[in-house]
Each structure stands twice: as structure tokens, then as C-alpha cells.
Design an enzyme around this catalytic site. Structure first.
Site, PDB file in Angstrom:
ATOM      1  N   ASP A  27       0.980  -1.202   0.022  1.00 27.76           N
ATOM      2  CA  ASP A  27       0.022   0.004  -0.066  1.00 27.76           C
ATOM      3  C   ASP A  27       0.790   1.096  -0.075  1.00 27.76           C
ATOM      4  O   ASP A  27       0.669   2.219  -0.745  1.00 27.76           O
ATOM      5  CB  ASP A  27      -0.873  -0.097   1.497  1.00 27.76           C
ATOM      6  CG  ASP A  27      -2.248   1.012   1.206  1.00 27.76           C
ATOM      7  OD1 ASP A  27      -2.603   1.415   0.020  1.00 27.76           O
ATOM      8  OD2 ASP A  27      -2.619   1.323   2.312  1.00 27.76           O
ATOM      9  N   HIS A  50      -6.250  -0.933  -8.328  1.00 24.12           N
ATOM     10  CA  HIS A  50      -6.823  -1.804  -7.430  1.00 24.12           C
ATOM     11  C   HIS A  50      -7.978  -2.019  -7.333  1.00 24.12           C
ATOM     12  O   HIS A  50      -8.663  -3.389  -7.420  1.00 24.12           O
ATOM     13  CB  HIS A  50      -6.275  -1.309  -6.143  1.00 24.12           C
ATOM     14  CG  HIS A  50      -6.870  -1.856  -4.829  1.00 24.12           C
ATOM     15  ND1 HIS A  50      -8.194  -1.430  -4.393  1.00 24.12           N
ATOM     16  CD2 HIS A  50      -6.702  -2.911  -4.117  1.00 24.12           C
ATOM     17  CE1 HIS A  50      -8.568  -2.230  -3.620  1.00 24.12           C
ATOM     18  NE2 HIS A  50      -7.653  -2.998  -3.285  1.00 24.12           N
ATOM     19  N   HIS A  84      -5.413  -5.879   0.500  1.00 20.55           N
ATOM     20  CA  HIS A  84      -5.554  -4.387  -0.151  1.00 20.55           C
ATOM     21  C   HIS A  84      -4.147  -4.105  -0.764  1.00 20.55           C
ATOM     22  O   HIS A  84      -3.922  -3.829  -1.910  1.00 20.55           O
ATOM     23  CB  HIS A  84      -5.967  -3.474   0.806  1.00 20.55           C
ATOM     24  CG  HIS A  84      -5.837  -2.151   0.345  1.00 20.55           C
ATOM     25  ND1 HIS A  84      -6.650  -1.430  -0.703  1.00 20.55           N
ATOM     26  CD2 HIS A  84      -4.883  -1.032   0.602  1.00 20.55           C
ATOM     27  CE1 HIS A  84      -6.414  -0.120  -1.095  1.00 20.55           C
ATOM     28  NE2 HIS A  84      -5.317   0.140  -0.125  1.00 20.55           N
ATOM     29  N   HIS A  97      -4.251   3.154  -7.015  1.00 21.49           N
ATOM     30  CA  HIS A  97      -5.298   2.629  -6.455  1.00 21.49           C
ATOM     31  C   HIS A  97      -6.604   2.604  -7.173  1.00 21.49           C
ATOM     32  O   HIS A  97      -7.452   1.679  -6.847  1.00 21.49           O
ATOM     33  CB  HIS A  97      -5.569   3.840  -5.183  1.00 21.49           C
ATOM     34  CG  HIS A  97      -4.850   3.419  -4.045  1.00 21.49           C
ATOM     35  ND1 HIS A  97      -3.586   3.753  -3.640  1.00 21.49           N
ATOM     36  CD2 HIS A  97      -5.416   2.955  -2.694  1.00 21.49           C
ATOM     37  CE1 HIS A  97      -3.215   3.197  -2.660  1.00 21.49           C
ATOM     38  NE2 HIS A  97      -4.241   2.773  -1.796  1.00 21.49           N
TER      39      HIS A  97
END
Length: 360
Positions: free
Chosen positions: A171, A257, A271, A254
Site C-alpha cells: 500500500d 486496485h 489491499h 489505487h
């Protein structure tokens, strides 16, 4: 646009920091209300109660049922108001912390966040992710301010599974590259303005810390110990990445993602594991220097983050499904539109396939 940086009022990190929670929280009130799930309750309750007793305070600890949902927030809010709590504490993982933030928001009380893992940069942020009681995404809840205090006990975090710390590195890996793209495009950040130089500097330091200490930290936590490298990575995963993403901006990684959630084969991934591959795709999308791409791939391989779709559980590539991923990544309002050039699903599809091959 005005330049804006937001952050928690106080960030505390250290081995055994939880043992000082009574002293730290006493600055906010004398009737604390704390929530934790069953596992974390068993792990921390004695330490927390002892610390408050040493500061001549008592704390009511209530069990969190595991889902940050509206009914659970309302249940715990009623209990907090019933004892006239003047400070709310969340101890545990992301859903526990988000629930504590929501309770504090509705009760108009300060909130203290105590993560027991360092798998994301969410603890420092001014938002919560709300789910249905069944666990499906419902909404984002945005707060007018960040948590009043974040306490990171590195002794507890070091004993969590190494995969969680590594996911936090995944992350955090995106932070600098998304900040850099957002800085170039001049788009507004989640803080509501243009990024400050200080937020950009924290984002870059986050990346530099990962490269310097990531592998050393992974080895340490695999052995259940906390070292200087672990301390540095916890700070990078939580504070540097938290300030970096919120006040410097999100971009391609992101959004990609979010697109990857369309692939059922990737549902088992954490995540940060998906964000790590999203970072690689973003670098390909912006045609980053090949040496930089190789550095990112090398880092991911060293700590065990996925660098291609096969490692993420996608055994056979289906171009139609990958186009669905690309289209979802480019949905209206997605952060990929903070990139400093127009982005289309076709460009993302090409970058996914290229990143996959480079990562093999």
C-alpha cells in the site's frame, strides 16, 4: 487552489507504547470508552486497564462485532453515550478503527486510534469505510478532521503475521508515485487542495524507507521481533504513507486496485498486495524509466509482493476480463483521472498486460 496538509494531532510510536495509553488519553478526558474485537480484547485488555488504573481512571471496554456497519456504530454509540464517555478509543484492525472514528464523530468526542497491525495507511486518515452487516461495501464516511491521536505499539505489531506488514508495504509503495503524478497534474488531493511540499517530501521518504528497510523488517517480524528496521517500516506504512496519500493525492495505482476487484481470482489478496501490482501498472502507463520499474519489481520480489497476474491467482489471462478491470479502473470519479494525461481503458489494458510480462 490553496495548499492543504492534514494529519492526526499526535502520532506516538514505540515498543510498549500501549502501556502508556492511560497517560496519553488523560489529556482528552476521564471517561474513556474503548472497542476491540475478541482477539484483540484478549491480547490488550490487561495492559489497557492497568495503564488507566495507574492514572486513576477506569475504562469501559466493549467488544466490536467485526463489521464497521451502521447498526454496529449505532449500538456502540448508544453504549458510549450511556456512560457519558468523553473520549473514544479503537484498538485493532482497520474496521475496528473506522468504527471508533465514526462513534467519535457522531458523539462529538475526540478519538484515539490504536492499530495492532500495520497493513494499511488508513489509521491516520479522516475517513471510514462503512459496510453492510453482511460485509458488502456501503459508503465512505468523511470526517472534518483526522484522529486526535494514533498510538502504535511496535511490540504488538511485530508479532502480527509478516504478510500483514508486507501488505502495508504494498500500500505504501504507491504513495510516492501517485503523489508525483498528482503533483504534475495539479489536481486536488483528498485534503481538499493542492499538495504541500512537506506532504510530497513525506511521500518520497516513504518510498526511500521501503527500499532501505523493507526486507530487513520482513525478516524480523517473521521471527516475531521488533528491530529498528521494523520501527521504520511501521512509520512508513502508517504515518508517511497516510499523510502522503491524503495530502499529496491518489492516482493510478489505487484505481487499478479497485479495478482488480472485478477479478474473482484476486479476492483472496490483501489491499496492499493488489495496490503493489497497481503501482507497477501505473509506472508502465506513464512510461516511467525502465530502471525505476526494475527497482520496484526487485523490491516487490524481495519482500514477497506480487509482480504479475499469475502470482495473484490468475492462471489464464482472459482479455475480456482484463478489459473489464481496465474499464472499472477508469470509471467516472476514479483517481486514475488525476494522472497528468488523459487515460482510457484501452491504455490501462495495455499497461496491465505489459506490467504482467515485465513482472514475470
Amino acid at each position: 487552489m490553496d495548499k492543504i496538509i492534514i494529519s492526526p494531532s499526535k502520532y506516538i510510536q514505540g515498543e510498549g507504547a500501549l502501556g502508556n495509553i492511560g497517560k496519553y488519553v488523560s489529556t482528552f478526558g476521564c471517561k474513556p470508552f474503548a472497542i476491540a474485537d475478541d482477539f484483540v480484547m484478549a491480547l490488550t485488555q490487561d495492559t489497557v486497564c492497568t495503564s488507566f488504573a495507574a492514572n486513576e481512571m477506569s475504562v469501559q471496554m466493549e467488544r466490536f462485532n467485526g463489521e464497521c456497519s451502521r447498526p454496529e456504530i449505532e449500538r456502540l454509540l448508544a453504549l458510549a453515550e450511556g456512560i457519558e464517555a468523553d473520549v473514544i478509543i479503537g484498538i485493532g484492525g482497520g474496521k475496528t478503527l473506522d468504527t471508533a472514528k465514526a462513534i467519535a464523530f457522531y458523539a462529538k468526542r475526540p478519538v484515539v486510534v490504536v492499530p495492532t497491525i500495520a497493513s494499511t495507511d488508513a489509521p491516520t486518515s479522516a475517513l471510514a469505510v462503512i459496510y453492510t452487516p453482511e460485509g458488502e461495501f456501503a459508503e465512505y464516511l468523511l470526517f472534518p478532521s483526522n484522529p486526535n491521536m494514533v498510538i502504535m505499539d511496535t511490540a504488538i505489531i511485530a508479532k502480527a503475521p509478516a504478510r500483514l506488514l508486507v501488505a502495508g508495504m504494498g500500500d505504501a509503495l504507491s504513495t510516492w508515485f501517485e503523489a508525483r503524478a498528482n503533483m504534475t497534474s495539479g489536481k486536488a488531493t483528498m485534503a481538499g487542495g493542492a499538495p504541500t511540499r512537506s506532504a510530497q517530501a513525506l511521500a518520497k521518504l516513504c518510498y526511500e524507507t521501503l527500499l532501505a528497510d523493507g526486507l530487513k523488517a520482513k525478516v524480523a517480524v517473521e521471527n516475531g521481533v521488533s528491530t529498528k528496521a521494523v520501527e521504520n517500516i511501521i512509520e512508513a506504512n502508517t504515518y508517511l504513507s497516510g499523510i502522503g496519500f491524503e495530502s499529496s493525492g491518489l492516482a493510478g495505482a489505487h484505481a487499478i486496485h479497485n479495478g482488480l476487484t472485478k477479478l474473482e481470482e484476486c479476492h483472496h489478496l490483501l489491499h496492499g498486495e493488489k495496490v503493489a501490482f497497481g503501482t507497477l501498472v501505473q509506472l508502465v502507463l506513464e512510461n516511467a524509466d525502465y530502471e525505476e520499474i526494475q527497482t520496484v519489481i526487485g523490491f516487490c520480489r524481495s519482500v514477497g509482493l506480487p509482480t504479475n497476474l499469475h502470482q495473484m491467482g490468475v492462471e489464464e489471462l482472459d482479455n475480456d476480463k482484463l478489459m473489464e478491470v481496465a474499464e472499472a479502473s477508469c470509471a467516472e470519479g476514479e483517481t486514475i483521472h488525476n494522472m497528468p494525461f488523459p487515460v482510457t481503458a484501452e491504455k490501462v489494458f495495455a499497461a496491465i498486460l505489459t506490467a504482467h510480462q515485465l513482472g514475470k
